[in-house]
Write a protein that holds these residues in place. Structure first.
Motif, PDB file in Angstrom:
ATOM      1  N   ARG A  19       0.982  -1.126  -0.092  1.00  0.00           N
ATOM      2  CA  ARG A  19      -0.139   0.024   0.065  1.00  0.00           C
ATOM      3  C   ARG A  19       0.749   1.181  -0.070  1.00  0.00           C
ATOM      4  NH1 ARG A  19      -1.135   3.182   4.061  1.00  0.00           N
ATOM      5  NH2 ARG A  19      -0.766   1.880   5.826  1.00  0.00           N
ATOM      6  N   GLN A  22       2.320   1.970  -3.309  1.00  0.00           N
ATOM      7  CA  GLN A  22       1.801   2.751  -4.190  1.00  0.00           C
ATOM      8  C   GLN A  22       1.487   4.286  -3.789  1.00  0.00           C
ATOM      9  OE1 GLN A  22      -1.741   0.258  -4.875  1.00  0.00           O
ATOM     10  NE2 GLN A  22      -0.588  -0.949  -6.147  1.00  0.00           N
ATOM     11  N   ALA A  29      -6.956   3.082   0.469  1.00  0.00           N
ATOM     12  CA  ALA A  29      -6.678   1.328   0.017  1.00  0.00           C
ATOM     13  C   ALA A  29      -7.900   0.762   0.254  1.00  0.00           C
ATOM     14  CB  ALA A  29      -5.428   0.926   0.603  1.00  0.00           C
ATOM     15  N   PHE A  32     -10.622   1.453  -2.169  1.00  0.00           N
ATOM     16  CA  PHE A  32     -10.372   0.766  -3.541  1.00  0.00           C
ATOM     17  C   PHE A  32     -10.904  -0.642  -3.354  1.00  0.00           C
ATOM     18  CE2 PHE A  32      -7.183   4.254  -4.488  1.00  0.00           C
ATOM     19  CZ  PHE A  32      -8.190   5.189  -5.233  1.00  0.00           C
ATOM     20  N   ALA A  33     -10.619  -1.338  -2.141  1.00  0.00           N
ATOM     21  CA  ALA A  33     -10.734  -2.685  -1.888  1.00  0.00           C
ATOM     22  C   ALA A  33     -12.019  -3.032  -1.599  1.00  0.00           C
ATOM     23  CB  ALA A  33      -9.714  -3.387  -1.006  1.00  0.00           C
ATOM     24  N   THR A  40      -8.908  -2.711   7.278  1.00  0.00           N
ATOM     25  CA  THR A  40      -7.648  -2.610   6.787  1.00  0.00           C
ATOM     26  C   THR A  40      -6.753  -2.508   7.870  1.00  0.00           C
ATOM     27  OG1 THR A  40      -8.768  -1.868   4.778  1.00  0.00           O
ATOM     28  CG2 THR A  40      -6.218  -1.542   5.042  1.00  0.00           C
ATOM     29  N   ARG A  57      -9.843  -9.827  -0.808  1.00  0.00           N
ATOM     30  CA  ARG A  57     -10.090  -8.404  -1.740  1.00  0.00           C
ATOM     31  C   ARG A  57      -8.758  -7.455  -1.396  1.00  0.00           C
ATOM     32  NH1 ARG A  57     -15.692  -5.833  -0.031  1.00  0.00           N
ATOM     33  NH2 ARG A  57     -16.955  -7.650  -0.969  1.00  0.00           N
ATOM     34  N   LEU A  58      -8.508  -7.417  -0.108  1.00  0.00           N
ATOM     35  CA  LEU A  58      -7.596  -6.432   0.249  1.00  0.00           C
ATOM     36  C   LEU A  58      -6.157  -6.739  -0.692  1.00  0.00           C
ATOM     37  CD1 LEU A  58      -7.185  -3.820   2.080  1.00  0.00           C
ATOM     38  CD2 LEU A  58      -6.691  -5.283   3.916  1.00  0.00           C
ATOM     39  N   ASN A  60      -5.915  -8.138  -3.399  1.00  0.00           N
ATOM     40  CA  ASN A  60      -6.009  -8.051  -4.881  1.00  0.00           C
ATOM     41  C   ASN A  60      -5.736  -6.574  -5.237  1.00  0.00           C
ATOM     42  OD1 ASN A  60      -6.150 -10.659  -5.532  1.00  0.00           O
ATOM     43  ND2 ASN A  60      -8.462 -10.499  -5.328  1.00  0.00           N
ATOM     44  N   GLN A  61      -6.057  -5.760  -4.321  1.00  0.00           N
ATOM     45  CA  GLN A  61      -6.097  -4.175  -4.551  1.00  0.00           C
ATOM     46  C   GLN A  61      -4.697  -3.818  -5.247  1.00  0.00           C
ATOM     47  OE1 GLN A  61      -4.760  -1.405  -2.476  1.00  0.00           O
ATOM     48  NE2 GLN A  61      -5.609  -0.175  -4.452  1.00  0.00           N
ATOM     49  N   PRO A  62      -3.537  -3.840  -4.487  1.00  0.00           N
ATOM     50  CA  PRO A  62      -2.240  -3.552  -4.745  1.00  0.00           C
ATOM     51  C   PRO A  62      -1.779  -4.559  -5.861  1.00  0.00           C
ATOM     52  CG  PRO A  62      -2.168  -4.393  -2.810  1.00  0.00           C
ATOM     53  CD  PRO A  62      -3.659  -4.307  -2.998  1.00  0.00           C
TER      54      PRO A  62
END
Length: 75
Positions: A19, A22, A29, A32-33, A40, A57-58, A60-62
């Protein structure tokens, strides 16, 4: 890069590092997730009881993914 994860705390450190790499704030973050910022923060802090589906999901976001190395006998 492959990182061996043995504890929830180690997973949290990897998620936090991705995170930050990015340039995202924790709340951004999370949004977005599609998860909450408290969730988070809990994951990044290594909380042991979390919902796996939301953790995925968390991840996959980054662009992180889970890869399991199973013994041949498991196949």
């Amino acid at each position: 890069m492959k990182v061996k994860i043995a504890t929830p705390a180690e997973l949290g450190l990897v998620i936090r590092a991705a995170r930050r790499a990015q340039g995202l704030r924790l709340d951004d973050a999370a949004a977005f997730a599609g998860v909450g910022p408290v969730f988070t923060g809990d994951v990044e802090a290594g909380k042991e009881i979390v919902q796996l589906g939301l953790v995925v999901r968390l991840l996959n976001q980054p662009g992180l993914e889970i890869v399991i190395e199973a013994p041949d006998a498991a196949a």
